[in-house]
Design an enzyme around this catalytic site. Structure first.
Site, PDB file in Angstrom:
ATOM      1  NE  ARG A 103      -3.983   0.510   1.857  1.00  0.00           N
ATOM      2  CZ  ARG A 103      -5.225   0.644   2.324  1.00  0.00           C
ATOM      3  NH1 ARG A 103      -5.474   1.469   3.304  1.00  0.00           N
ATOM      4  NH2 ARG A 103      -6.228  -0.042   1.805  1.00  0.00           N
ATOM      5  CG  HIS A 130      -8.413   0.190  -3.163  1.00  0.00           C
ATOM      6  ND1 HIS A 130      -7.640  -0.893  -2.776  1.00  0.00           N
ATOM      7  CD2 HIS A 130      -9.139   0.528  -2.063  1.00  0.00           C
ATOM      8  CE1 HIS A 130      -7.885  -1.180  -1.519  1.00  0.00           C
ATOM      9  NE2 HIS A 130      -8.791  -0.335  -1.061  1.00  0.00           N
ATOM     10  CD  GLN A 133     -13.269  -1.523  -1.551  1.00  0.00           C
ATOM     11  OE1 GLN A 133     -12.547  -1.443  -0.570  1.00  0.00           O
ATOM     12  NE2 GLN A 133     -14.498  -2.000  -1.486  1.00  0.00           N
ATOM     13  CG  ASP A 225     -13.669   6.413  -1.532  1.00  0.00           C
ATOM     14  OD1 ASP A 225     -13.729   6.244  -0.294  1.00  0.00           O
ATOM     15  OD2 ASP A 225     -12.586   6.375  -2.155  1.00  0.00           O
ATOM     16  CB  CYS A 265     -14.396   1.407  -0.576  1.00  0.00           C
ATOM     17  SG  CYS A 265     -13.779   3.073  -0.296  1.00  0.00           S
ATOM     18  NE  ARG A 293     -10.947  -5.116  -0.046  1.00  0.00           N
ATOM     19  CZ  ARG A 293     -10.163  -4.116   0.378  1.00  0.00           C
ATOM     20  NH1 ARG A 293     -10.688  -3.050   0.895  1.00  0.00           N
ATOM     21  NH2 ARG A 293      -8.844  -4.172   0.212  1.00  0.00           N
TER      22      ARG A 293
HETATM   23  N1   CP Z   1     -11.598  -0.048   1.920  1.00  0.00           N
HETATM   24  C1   CP Z   1     -10.351  -0.156   2.386  1.00  0.00           C
HETATM   25  O1   CP Z   1      -9.384  -0.408   1.642  1.00  0.00           O
HETATM   26  O2   CP Z   1     -10.223   0.012   3.733  1.00  0.00           O
HETATM   27  P1   CP Z   1      -8.862   0.130   4.551  1.00  0.00           P
HETATM   28  O3   CP Z   1      -8.215   1.428   4.173  1.00  0.00           O
HETATM   29  O4   CP Z   1      -9.283   0.076   5.978  1.00  0.00           O
HETATM   30  O5   CP Z   1      -7.963  -1.022   4.160  1.00  0.00           O
HETATM   31  N1  NVA Z   2      -9.987   6.764  -1.663  1.00  0.00           N
HETATM   32  C1  NVA Z   2      -9.648   6.340  -0.314  1.00  0.00           C
HETATM   33  C2  NVA Z   2      -9.926   4.902  -0.150  1.00  0.00           C
HETATM   34  C3  NVA Z   2      -9.636   4.350   1.216  1.00  0.00           C
HETATM   35  C4  NVA Z   2      -9.904   2.873   1.310  1.00  0.00           C
HETATM   36  C5  NVA Z   2      -8.197   6.651  -0.027  1.00  0.00           C
HETATM   37  O1  NVA Z   2      -7.357   6.473  -0.903  1.00  0.00           O
HETATM   38  O2  NVA Z   2      -7.907   7.116   1.075  1.00  0.00           O
END
Ligand code: CP
Ligand code: NVA
Length: 316
Positions: A103, A130, A133, A225, A265, A293
């Site tokens: 990440r 992502h 997701q 989101d 999400c 997930r």
């Molecule tokens: N939706 C999602 O990726 O959540 P987290 O940031 O908690 O992993």
């Molecule tokens: N768009 C958000 C998604 C978090 C799961 C981010 O990148 O923070």
């Protein structure tokens, strides 16, 4: 079938592989003991530059339930890109472990990671995509509607990483997506163009407009989101002001199809991109979506690492 190494975007798999992944994910959800030895003896590292609940925990649980072990490396542990170049971390770490979930802030970083890794790298969220997701999102749609082709998803809010992967996946499986964002926050032009090209042979249409009321007309699902993604905190004030007309609330939901479902999400910011009553209301799929997930990521890990162990060379 093409050998799959990395999963940085949904388009790293073919349309048929994506369909298979979703079938497997549904199977993982049905079967309590799904491929319990798929990752036996394997170690998966999670290298996370940003916080996470769902992605991290779902991957950790998935690896454990598939018989493998997991190592979590947060930003304080290896200080990705600060203590040493990503290239060095990728080359060394991939000599120790069997797969890496990363990440990152910049998508380029996850690409650099993959370019120098000997083992599969999974994008656990970057600024552009992502994909894990999107797997869960598609599984959720499939589950609730019993089909994907021809469904109408409306996405309202920020043209961000979550939307980009949703567009990729929907395009590949024939789901129409109607997007409303402020003009300055449209989805990335190249990702949009590629997804639109991909959608055509599947009979899916991607449409953008600035008016959320227009986007939600006829929608089976309304998706949103956060307005301020991780790493954008300094733009918070500007974004909150600009995105205000894009809130998913009862008034907007009433303009969609009767029975329209709501997806997010998570984490959600109640009172910003979505109201408390809609998020907690009977149309909301968000908790099932989050549960998915786990099942989707199990299927992905088995696909990348363990499939052949149990299927004797066949991926079915
Ligand atoms: N939706 C999602 O990726 O959540 P987290 O940031 O908690 O992993
Ligand atoms: N768009 C958000 C998604 C978090 C799961 C981010 O990148 O923070």
């Amino acid at each position: 079938m093409k050998r799959l190494r990395h999963f940085l975007t949904v388009t790293d798999v073919s349309d048929s592989q994506l369909r298979q992944l979703l079938q497997e994910a549904a199977k993982a959800k049905r079967q309590r003991r799904y491929r319990p030895l798929a990752l036996s003896g394997k170690v998966v590292a999670l290298v996370f530059q940003k916080p996470s609940m769902r992605t991290r925990v779902a991957f950790e649980v998935a690896v454990l339930q598939l018989g493998g072990s997991v190592i979590y490396l947060g930003q304080d542990d290896i200080q990705l890109g600060q203590r040493e170049p990503i290239k060095d971390v990728a080359r060394v770490l991939s000599r120790y472990v069997d797969a890496i979930v990363a990440r990152t802030f910049s998508h380029e970083d996850v690409e650099t990671f993959a370019a120098h890794s000997r083992v599969p790298v999974i994008n656990g969220l970057s600024d552009l995509w992502h994909p894990c997701q999107a797997l869960a999102d598609l599984l959720t749609l499939q589950e609730y509607f019993g089909r994907l082709r021809g469904l109408r998803v409306a996405y309202v809010g920020d043209g961000n990483n979550v939307l980009h992967s949703l567009l990729d996946g929907c395009a590949m499986l024939g789901v129409h997506v109607s997007v409303a964002t402020p003009p300055r926050y449209r989805p990335d032009a190249r990702i949009w163009a590629a997804a639109s090209r991909r959608a055509k042979p599947h009979g899916a249409r991607l449409a953008w407009c600035a008016d959320p009321r227009q986007a939600v007309r006829g929608a089976d699902v309304l998706y949103t989101d956060v307005w301020v993604s991780m790493g954008q905190e300094r733009q918070r004030a500007t974004r909150l002001k600009l995105f205000r007309p894009y809130q998913v609330n009862q008034a907007l939901l009433r303009l969609a199809k009767p029975g329209c479902r709501v997806m997010h999400c998570l984490p959600a910011h109640r009172g910003e991109e979505i109201t408390q009553d809609v998020l907690e209301g009977p149309r909301s799929l968000v908790i099932d979506q989050a549960e998915n997930r786990l099942h989707a990521q199990k299927a992905l890990l088995a696909f990348l690492l363990g499939w052949r162990l149990e299927a004797g060379g066949s991926r079915q």
